[in-house]
Design a protein around this motif. Structure first.
Motif, PDB file in Angstrom:
ATOM      1  N   LEU A  70     -12.574  11.559   7.635  1.00  8.41           N
ATOM      2  CA  LEU A  70     -12.598  11.719   9.283  1.00  8.41           C
ATOM      3  C   LEU A  70     -13.226  12.627   9.756  1.00  8.41           C
ATOM      4  O   LEU A  70     -11.963  13.120   9.692  1.00  8.41           O
ATOM      5  N   LYS A  71     -13.825  13.521  10.199  1.00  8.27           N
ATOM      6  CA  LYS A  71     -14.851  14.319  11.279  1.00  8.27           C
ATOM      7  C   LYS A  71     -14.151  14.239  12.414  1.00  8.27           C
ATOM      8  O   LYS A  71     -13.777  12.873  12.628  1.00  8.27           O
ATOM      9  N   GLU A  72     -13.809  15.353  12.923  1.00  9.16           N
ATOM     10  CA  GLU A  72     -13.308  15.268  14.104  1.00  9.16           C
ATOM     11  C   GLU A  72     -14.400  14.765  15.025  1.00  9.16           C
ATOM     12  O   GLU A  72     -13.720  13.342  15.978  1.00  9.16           O
ATOM     13  N   ALA A  73     -15.877  14.539  15.417  1.00  8.86           N
ATOM     14  CA  ALA A  73     -16.397  13.284  15.746  1.00  8.86           C
ATOM     15  C   ALA A  73     -15.990  12.544  15.954  1.00  8.86           C
ATOM     16  O   ALA A  73     -15.797  11.311  17.006  1.00  8.86           O
ATOM     17  N   ASP A  74     -15.891  11.548  14.544  1.00  8.58           N
ATOM     18  CA  ASP A  74     -15.500  10.052  14.221  1.00  8.58           C
ATOM     19  C   ASP A  74     -13.611  10.229  14.950  1.00  8.58           C
ATOM     20  O   ASP A  74     -13.565   8.676  15.827  1.00  8.58           O
ATOM     21  N   ILE A  75     -13.082  10.838  14.733  1.00 11.29           N
ATOM     22  CA  ILE A  75     -12.056  10.916  15.848  1.00 11.29           C
ATOM     23  C   ILE A  75     -11.974  11.506  17.208  1.00 11.29           C
ATOM     24  O   ILE A  75     -11.074   9.375  17.448  1.00 11.29           O
ATOM     25  N   GLU A  76     -12.756  11.393  17.921  1.00 11.45           N
ATOM     26  CA  GLU A  76     -12.874  11.489  19.459  1.00 11.45           C
ATOM     27  C   GLU A  76     -13.677  10.046  19.412  1.00 11.45           C
ATOM     28  O   GLU A  76     -13.101   9.535  20.699  1.00 11.45           O
ATOM     29  N   ARG A  77     -14.451   9.759  18.479  1.00  8.96           N
ATOM     30  CA  ARG A  77     -15.277   8.567  18.758  1.00  8.96           C
ATOM     31  C   ARG A  77     -13.899   7.310  19.065  1.00  8.96           C
ATOM     32  O   ARG A  77     -14.098   6.216  19.339  1.00  8.96           O
ATOM     33  N   LYS A  80     -11.416   7.662  21.597  1.00  5.18           N
ATOM     34  CA  LYS A  80     -11.715   6.636  22.755  1.00  5.18           C
ATOM     35  C   LYS A  80     -11.515   4.896  22.803  1.00  5.18           C
ATOM     36  O   LYS A  80     -11.178   4.735  23.627  1.00  5.18           O
ATOM     37  N   PHE A  81     -12.283   4.378  22.019  1.00  4.85           N
ATOM     38  CA  PHE A  81     -12.441   3.506  21.821  1.00  4.85           C
ATOM     39  C   PHE A  81     -11.646   2.688  21.912  1.00  4.85           C
ATOM     40  O   PHE A  81     -11.155   1.215  22.064  1.00  4.85           O
ATOM     41  N   LEU A  82      -9.669   3.029  21.346  1.00  2.00           N
ATOM     42  CA  LEU A  82      -8.573   2.612  21.069  1.00  2.00           C
ATOM     43  C   LEU A  82      -8.050   2.822  22.242  1.00  2.00           C
ATOM     44  O   LEU A  82      -6.671   2.587  22.521  1.00  2.00           O
ATOM     45  N   ARG A  83      -8.971   3.621  23.128  1.00  4.72           N
ATOM     46  CA  ARG A  83      -7.819   3.745  24.174  1.00  4.72           C
ATOM     47  C   ARG A  83      -6.437   5.001  23.637  1.00  4.72           C
ATOM     48  O   ARG A  83      -5.076   4.430  24.518  1.00  4.72           O
ATOM     49  N   MET A  84      -6.589   5.933  22.967  1.00  4.65           N
ATOM     50  CA  MET A  84      -5.369   6.620  21.689  1.00  4.65           C
ATOM     51  C   MET A  84      -5.841   8.461  22.729  1.00  4.65           C
ATOM     52  O   MET A  84      -7.252   8.374  22.538  1.00  4.65           O
ATOM     53  N   LYS A  85      -4.748   9.082  22.782  1.00  6.67           N
ATOM     54  CA  LYS A  85      -5.135   9.950  22.599  1.00  6.67           C
ATOM     55  C   LYS A  85      -5.321  10.005  21.145  1.00  6.67           C
ATOM     56  O   LYS A  85      -5.172   9.731  20.124  1.00  6.67           O
ATOM     57  N   PRO A  86      -6.850  11.709  20.844  1.00  2.46           N
ATOM     58  CA  PRO A  86      -6.764  12.163  19.218  1.00  2.46           C
ATOM     59  C   PRO A  86      -6.095  12.338  18.543  1.00  2.46           C
ATOM     60  O   PRO A  86      -5.812  12.236  17.506  1.00  2.46           O
ATOM     61  N   ALA A  87      -4.818  12.799  19.265  1.00  3.00           N
ATOM     62  CA  ALA A  87      -3.494  13.507  18.596  1.00  3.00           C
ATOM     63  C   ALA A  87      -2.868  12.082  18.128  1.00  3.00           C
ATOM     64  O   ALA A  87      -2.264  12.011  17.157  1.00  3.00           O
ATOM     65  N   ALA A  88      -2.348  10.653  18.502  1.00  3.34           N
ATOM     66  CA  ALA A  88      -2.097   9.859  18.867  1.00  3.34           C
ATOM     67  C   ALA A  88      -3.061   9.106  17.838  1.00  3.34           C
ATOM     68  O   ALA A  88      -2.097   8.462  16.899  1.00  3.34           O
ATOM     69  N   PHE A  89      -4.014   8.730  17.595  1.00  2.00           N
ATOM     70  CA  PHE A  89      -4.623   7.968  17.132  1.00  2.00           C
ATOM     71  C   PHE A  89      -4.344   9.284  15.274  1.00  2.00           C
ATOM     72  O   PHE A  89      -4.007   8.520  14.596  1.00  2.00           O
ATOM     73  N   ILE A 120     -13.693  -1.930  15.118  1.00  2.00           N
ATOM     74  CA  ILE A 120     -14.138  -0.849  15.108  1.00  2.00           C
ATOM     75  C   ILE A 120     -15.326  -1.180  14.901  1.00  2.00           C
ATOM     76  O   ILE A 120     -16.351   1.171  14.901  1.00  2.00           O
ATOM     77  N   TYR A 121     -16.233  -1.795  13.916  1.00  6.34           N
ATOM     78  CA  TYR A 121     -17.247  -0.870  14.006  1.00  6.34           C
ATOM     79  C   TYR A 121     -18.265  -0.467  14.804  1.00  6.34           C
ATOM     80  O   TYR A 121     -19.441  -0.091  14.320  1.00  6.34           O
ATOM     81  N   GLU A 122     -18.372  -0.738  15.578  1.00  8.07           N
ATOM     82  CA  GLU A 122     -19.580   0.208  16.825  1.00  8.07           C
ATOM     83  C   GLU A 122     -19.446   1.727  16.858  1.00  8.07           C
ATOM     84  O   GLU A 122     -19.478   2.369  16.961  1.00  8.07           O
ATOM     85  N   VAL A 123     -18.222   2.007  16.151  1.00 10.68           N
ATOM     86  CA  VAL A 123     -18.315   3.199  16.353  1.00 10.68           C
ATOM     87  C   VAL A 123     -17.054   3.688  15.342  1.00 10.68           C
ATOM     88  O   VAL A 123     -16.573   5.063  15.040  1.00 10.68           O
ATOM     89  N   ARG A 124     -17.453   3.270  13.948  1.00  7.35           N
ATOM     90  CA  ARG A 124     -16.713   3.310  12.478  1.00  7.35           C
ATOM     91  C   ARG A 124     -17.356   4.939  12.262  1.00  7.35           C
ATOM     92  O   ARG A 124     -18.755   5.490  12.414  1.00  7.35           O
ATOM     93  N   PRO A 125     -16.463   5.569  11.252  1.00  5.69           N
ATOM     94  CA  PRO A 125     -16.593   6.924  10.992  1.00  5.69           C
ATOM     95  C   PRO A 125     -17.990   6.464  10.746  1.00  5.69           C
ATOM     96  O   PRO A 125     -18.532   6.034  10.075  1.00  5.69           O
ATOM     97  N   LYS A 126     -18.757   8.440  10.291  1.00  6.27           N
ATOM     98  CA  LYS A 126     -20.092   8.413  10.061  1.00  6.27           C
ATOM     99  C   LYS A 126     -20.261   8.131   7.944  1.00  6.27           C
ATOM    100  O   LYS A 126     -20.801   7.475   8.425  1.00  6.27           O
ATOM    101  N   ALA A 127     -19.546   7.858   7.489  1.00 10.34           N
ATOM    102  CA  ALA A 127     -18.601   7.967   6.123  1.00 10.34           C
ATOM    103  C   ALA A 127     -18.827   6.584   6.157  1.00 10.34           C
ATOM    104  O   ALA A 127     -19.848   5.800   5.050  1.00 10.34           O
ATOM    105  N   CYS A 128     -18.786   5.442   6.453  1.00  7.16           N
ATOM    106  CA  CYS A 128     -18.310   4.471   6.470  1.00  7.16           C
ATOM    107  C   CYS A 128     -20.232   3.934   6.969  1.00  7.16           C
ATOM    108  O   CYS A 128     -21.051   2.982   5.907  1.00  7.16           O
ATOM    109  N   ARG A 129     -20.993   4.313   8.097  1.00  8.61           N
ATOM    110  CA  ARG A 129     -22.283   4.227   8.159  1.00  8.61           C
ATOM    111  C   ARG A 129     -23.192   3.892   7.725  1.00  8.61           C
ATOM    112  O   ARG A 129     -24.586   3.564   7.393  1.00  8.61           O
TER     113      ARG A 129
END
Length: 168
Positions: A70-77, A80-89, A120-129
């Motif tokens: 997971l890259k930073e862009a994945d973590i941010e996306r 946000k989708f899960l309504r969590m702070k990135p650090a909590a995720f 989380i399909y709509e926002v899944r990590p780039k590696a998964c896509r």
């Protein structure tokens, strides 16, 4: 209503992939030495053909056994989708592996449902896509990854088999 999936025989495909690994390496090595002019078009046609026959929802082995980087862009996306702070995720779902990459703490993926759907399909990590990367241009640049993916992904195995026959 959720439907029951008929699973693909992963063990059978894994066995085939391991049996044919040497031959697959040779096929892909030839591509690297002298790629045909129409390789990208051919690879995309084979990719589309394979995925018209193989439904990832009947397998999901990648989600059960391979964790994405997971890259930073994945973590941010995703956070946000899960309504969590990135650090909590990160604290809840991720760990840093031996290569310094951020990966899932547990497998199968915590976002994979019993029906093989991704929550989380709509926002899944780039590696998964992008997995199994068989629709990529200049496929010969990732031969090592393609060979590795044939062991985990029936579609990747079928892709290399079809490529082998098209190149004959």
């Amino acid at each position: 209503m959720k439907h029951k999936v008929n699973e693909i025989d992963i063990a059978h495909y894994r066995s085939l992939a391991l049996q044919h690994q040497k031959e697959h390496r040779q096929v892909l090595a030839k591509l690297k030495k002298k790629p045909p002019k129409n390789l990208d078009k051919m690879a995309l046609e084979i990719h589309d053909s394979v995925f018209s026959r193989i439904d990832c929802l009947t397998c999901a082995n990648c989600c059960k056994t391979l964790g994405p980087d997971l890259k930073e862009a994945d973590i941010e996306r995703i956070s946000k989708f899960l309504r969590m702070k990135p650090a909590a995720f990160e604290a809840t779902y991720l760990r840093v592996d031996e290569d310094g990459d951020k990966v899932l703490q547990t497998m199968p993926c915590p976002f994979l449902g019993a029906d093989n759907y991704c929550s989380i399909y709509e926002v899944r990590p780039k590696a998964c896509r992008e997995f199994p990367h068989t629709d990529r241009k200049k496929i010969y640049q990732i031969n090592h990854l393609t060979i590795q993916n044939t062991v985990y992904c029936p579609a990747a195995y079928e892709f290399v088999e079809a490529l082998k026959y098209r190149l004959k």
